[in-house]
Design a protein around this motif. Structure first.
Motif, short mmCIF file in Angstrom:
data_model
loop_
_atom_site.label_atom_id
_atom_site.label_comp_id
_atom_site.label_asym_id
_atom_site.label_seq_id
_atom_site.Cartn_x
_atom_site.Cartn_y
_atom_site.Cartn_z
N GLN A 91 41.51 -0.69 -55.93
CA GLN A 91 41.53 -1.36 -54.63
C GLN A 91 40.75 -2.67 -54.72
OE1 GLN A 91 39.31 -2.06 -51.88
NE2 GLN A 91 41.02 -2.65 -50.57
N SER A 92 41.40 -3.75 -54.26
CA SER A 92 40.77 -5.07 -54.24
C SER A 92 40.26 -5.43 -55.64
CB SER A 92 39.66 -5.09 -53.19
OG SER A 92 39.22 -6.41 -52.95
N HIS A 116 46.09 -4.62 -53.01
CA HIS A 116 45.45 -5.79 -52.40
C HIS A 116 44.75 -6.65 -53.44
CE1 HIS A 116 46.29 -3.80 -48.60
NE2 HIS A 116 45.84 -2.70 -49.19
N SER A 117 45.39 -6.83 -54.56
CA SER A 117 44.79 -7.57 -55.67
C SER A 117 45.86 -7.88 -56.70
CB SER A 117 43.70 -6.73 -56.32
OG SER A 117 43.23 -7.33 -57.51
N ALA A 200 50.62 -4.29 -51.30
CA ALA A 200 50.04 -5.33 -50.46
C ALA A 200 50.20 -4.98 -48.99
CB ALA A 200 50.73 -6.67 -50.75
N GLY A 201 49.36 -5.62 -48.17
CA GLY A 201 49.45 -5.46 -46.73
C GLY A 201 49.93 -6.76 -46.09
N ASP A 204 47.01 -8.79 -44.77
CA ASP A 204 45.85 -8.91 -45.66
C ASP A 204 45.28 -10.33 -45.55
OD1 ASP A 204 44.04 -9.08 -47.81
OD2 ASP A 204 45.18 -7.61 -48.95
N HIS A 232 43.62 -5.71 -45.37
CA HIS A 232 43.10 -5.61 -46.74
C HIS A 232 42.61 -4.20 -47.05
CE1 HIS A 232 41.56 -7.28 -50.47
NE2 HIS A 232 40.42 -6.65 -50.25
N SER A 233 41.91 -3.58 -46.11
CA SER A 233 41.40 -2.22 -46.35
C SER A 233 42.35 -1.19 -45.73
CB SER A 233 39.98 -2.09 -45.80
OG SER A 233 39.09 -2.94 -46.48
#
Length: 262
Positions: A91-92, A116-117, A200-201, A204, A232-233
């Motif tokens: 995550q991230s 998300h990355s 992905a969001g 985000d 993002h979260s």
């Protein structure tokens, strides 16, 4: 729950359930317990592994907080738990640690989900886009980058708990951010044969869906899932959507032929 030694540092991890393994790697403000909504959702169908990178949660700290040690922490857990055919979910910024770990032990990995990355993928087509996204994000308060205003208004208790996670960690955000340097390149991924999925969001505020889509187009054989309305979260704010997407990508990821030949 077990610990494993990685060059003198004790690394904590947990194993729940049974089935094909899914290993969750937290971001800069998290630790193993951040995945509470993923463990209960996936443990009936998968072996769900959570861990603390050094300096986070129950793992020991070291004097350097050298982010180059983080991939080794993940590899140590994979080997100690004797996991094969595993999917790493990072995550991230934790995705960068997950991807670097996968490149070290591809024989144990089915694929990596970069949530998300971009996982630190270094390519001239996307690096300027990532920097531009980050510049926009840094104009916002940190909480605005991570959770939507609607969620914070409707779920104050979960929002409070979210902000408390980082108080258990000794490592800092910048200790993880250093991971997003030195690649890998797209050619590195293709050479080793680790398969990648981008998650992905749509909302985000840290990395835009357009940037993630561009990276997906560069990495041959990669998968892409963009969740409408997700921040993002997403794993915390919209766990049902996140868990559904992860389960779908875990099923879709398969080893590429280069691994089967080695």
């Amino acid at each position: 729950m077990p610990t494993v030694d990685n060059n003198g540092t004790s690394i904590y991890y947990e194993v729940h359930g049974a089935g094909s393994p899914v290993v969750f790697v937290h971001g800069s403000g998290g630790h193993h317990a951040a995945w509470w909504q993923q463990v209960v959702a996936l443990r009936d169908t998968h072996t769900v592994v959570t861990l603390d990178l050094r300096g986070f949660g129950n793992s020991d700290s070291d004097e350097t907080y050298d982010s180059l040690s983080f991939p080794g922490d993940i590899v140590a857990v994979l080997e100690d738990a004797d996991l094969t055919d595993a999917v790493l979910v990072g995550q991230s910024i934790g995705a960068a640690a997950a991807l670097k770990a996968a490149l070290r032990v591809p024989e144990r990995i089915r694929g990596v989900i970069l949530a998300h990355s971009l996982g630190g993928i270094d390519a001239p087509e996307v690096t300027p886009l990532v920097k531009a996204d980050r510049a926009e994000a840094e104009k916002l308060p940190v909480i605005d980058r991570l959770l939507t205003k609607e969620f914070r208004a409707e779920q104050p208790a979960k929002t409070f708990l979210f902000t408390q996670q980082g108080t258990f960690n000794k490592a800092r955000m910048q200790d993880l951010r250093n991971l997003a340097t030195d690649g890998p390149t797209v050619a590195d991924l293709e050479a080793v044969g680790v398969r990648v999925a981008f998650l992905a969001g749509e909302k985000d505020a840290v990395i835009s869906p357009a940037t993630v889509t561009k990276a997906h187009e560069l990495v041959a054989g990669s998968l892409l899932e963009i969740v409408p309305g997700a921040p993002h979260s997403m794993y915390w704010e919209a766990p049902e959507l996140f868990n559904t997407a992860v389960a779908k990508l875990v099923d879709a990821l398969e080893r590429v032929e280069v691994l089967e030949r080695n």
